[in-house]
Design an enzyme around this catalytic site. Structure first.
Site, short mmCIF file in Angstrom:
data_model
loop_
_atom_site.label_atom_id
_atom_site.label_comp_id
_atom_site.label_asym_id
_atom_site.label_seq_id
_atom_site.Cartn_x
_atom_site.Cartn_y
_atom_site.Cartn_z
CB SER A 161 -0.89 0.00 1.25
OG SER A 161 -1.44 1.30 1.41
CG HIS A 208 -4.10 -1.46 -1.28
ND1 HIS A 208 -5.24 -2.16 -1.62
CD2 HIS A 208 -4.44 -0.68 -0.23
CE1 HIS A 208 -6.23 -1.81 -0.80
NE2 HIS A 208 -5.76 -0.91 0.06
CG ASP A 218 -5.13 2.59 1.07
OD1 ASP A 218 -6.09 1.81 1.00
OD2 ASP A 218 -4.01 2.25 1.51
CG MET A 231 -8.25 7.23 3.01
SD MET A 231 -7.41 7.17 4.61
CE MET A 231 -6.54 5.59 4.45
CG HIS A 259 -9.43 0.37 0.07
ND1 HIS A 259 -8.76 0.14 1.26
CD2 HIS A 259 -10.75 0.40 0.39
CE1 HIS A 259 -9.64 0.04 2.25
NE2 HIS A 259 -10.85 0.20 1.75
CG MET A 283 -11.22 3.46 2.70
SD MET A 283 -9.60 3.37 3.49
CE MET A 283 -8.57 3.50 2.03
CG MET A 305 -11.67 -2.68 5.76
SD MET A 305 -10.21 -2.28 4.79
CE MET A 305 -9.15 -1.47 5.99
CG ASP A 330 -6.28 -2.74 3.52
OD1 ASP A 330 -5.17 -2.54 4.01
OD2 ASP A 330 -6.93 -1.87 2.88
C1 DX5 Z 1 -6.10 1.61 5.98
C2 DX5 Z 1 -5.79 1.38 4.53
C3 DX5 Z 1 -4.71 0.40 4.35
C4 DX5 Z 1 -3.38 0.83 4.90
C5 DX5 Z 1 -2.71 -0.40 5.43
O1 DX5 Z 1 -7.30 2.26 6.13
O2 DX5 Z 1 -6.92 0.92 3.84
O3 DX5 Z 1 -4.58 -0.04 3.02
O4 DX5 Z 1 -2.54 1.44 3.96
O5 DX5 Z 1 -1.58 -0.04 6.13
P1 DX5 Z 1 -0.89 -1.03 7.18
O6 DX5 Z 1 -0.44 -2.24 6.42
O7 DX5 Z 1 0.25 -0.21 7.71
O8 DX5 Z 1 -1.91 -1.37 8.23
ZN ZN Z 2 -6.57 -0.05 1.84
#
Ligand code: DX5
Ligand code: ZN
Length: 220
Positions: free
Chosen positions: A7, A32, A34, A36, A65, A67, A136, A174
């Protein structure tokens, strides 16, 4: 064999291209990404312009992903911008069937994400319409959180639902993945494990990916 999806949330954004090449050299095929929005989760990260740049710079599978609230407004755009996999939270979308269809119509694999407190029963009507489920193992919003071990049992039950239903659906996990739990995650039936801080928190991200792959293989 379980696949590791680094990620980039935990990467050094000033050296992003270099870090992507490093994790690929370490054996990762999936990246990956992310997204947000500061509303679905209490954090803001990156979006379409960054995805467009990364798409030009790598042939890795880009796993986006989302969010965000109202993911139905944006999911297809991420697919069109070059994401190979796009996942949306079931908690954020009352019209998830429509959104999954829009992702597939734009050439990407469509995934449904469930938070730790969301029951597997919410997937009963959607498993047949998605390509993967992202489970998750932390509450989304930040990298570097601690893995919630109860999720392993959830992955086992989800695997059972998929096998019994005869669905072609992969399981991704994840949050908080590291060398100490990757073996149990693989054993529980996950196909893909996202790892942020366990990869980019290491000064040698390529070696970190190799070591996760090795630790995840011993069990299966
Ligand atoms: C968290 C993200 C993850 C995050 C994981 O909300 O969706 O993808 O980057 O990071 P680690 O592996 O450090 O928990
Ligand atoms: Zn993620």
């Amino acid at each position: 064999m379980i696949e590791i999806a680094p990620s980039i949330l935990s990467a050094d954004f000033a050296k992003l291209g270099e870090q992507i090449n490093a994790v690929k050299a370490g054996g990762a095929n999936i990246l990956h990404f992310d997204v947000m929005d500061g509303r679905f989760v209490p954090n803001i990260t990156i979006g379409l312009p960054v995805l467009t740049s990364i798409r030009k710079a790598t042939d890795m599978v880009i796993d986006t992903h989302l969010m965000i609230v109202e993911p139905g407004k944006y999911a297809a755009e991420f697919a069109r911008a070059g994401a190979d996999m796009v996942s949306i939270h079931i908690e954020a979308d009352p019209n998830i069937h429509r959104t999954l269809t829009s992702i597939r119509d734009n050439g990407a694999k469509a995934g449904v994400v469930i938070n730790p407190a969301t029951s597997l029963s919410t997937l009963d009507e959607v498993l047949q319409h998605c390509d993967f489920v992202l489970v998750m193992s932390v509450n989304p919003g930040f990298g570097g959180q601690v893995f919630i071990p109860e999720v392993l049992e959830k992955v086992r039950r989800l695997k059972d639902m998929i096998v019994r239903g005869g669905f072609e659906v992969k399981i991704e996990i994840d949050g908080g993945v590291d060398k100490t739990n990757i073996g149990r995650i693989a054993e529980a039936g996950a196909d893909i494990a996202v790892a942020g801080s366990a990869v980019f928190g290491n000064e040698d991200p390529a070696a970190a990916v190799r070591s996760l792959i090795e630790s995840g293989t011993k069990w299966v």
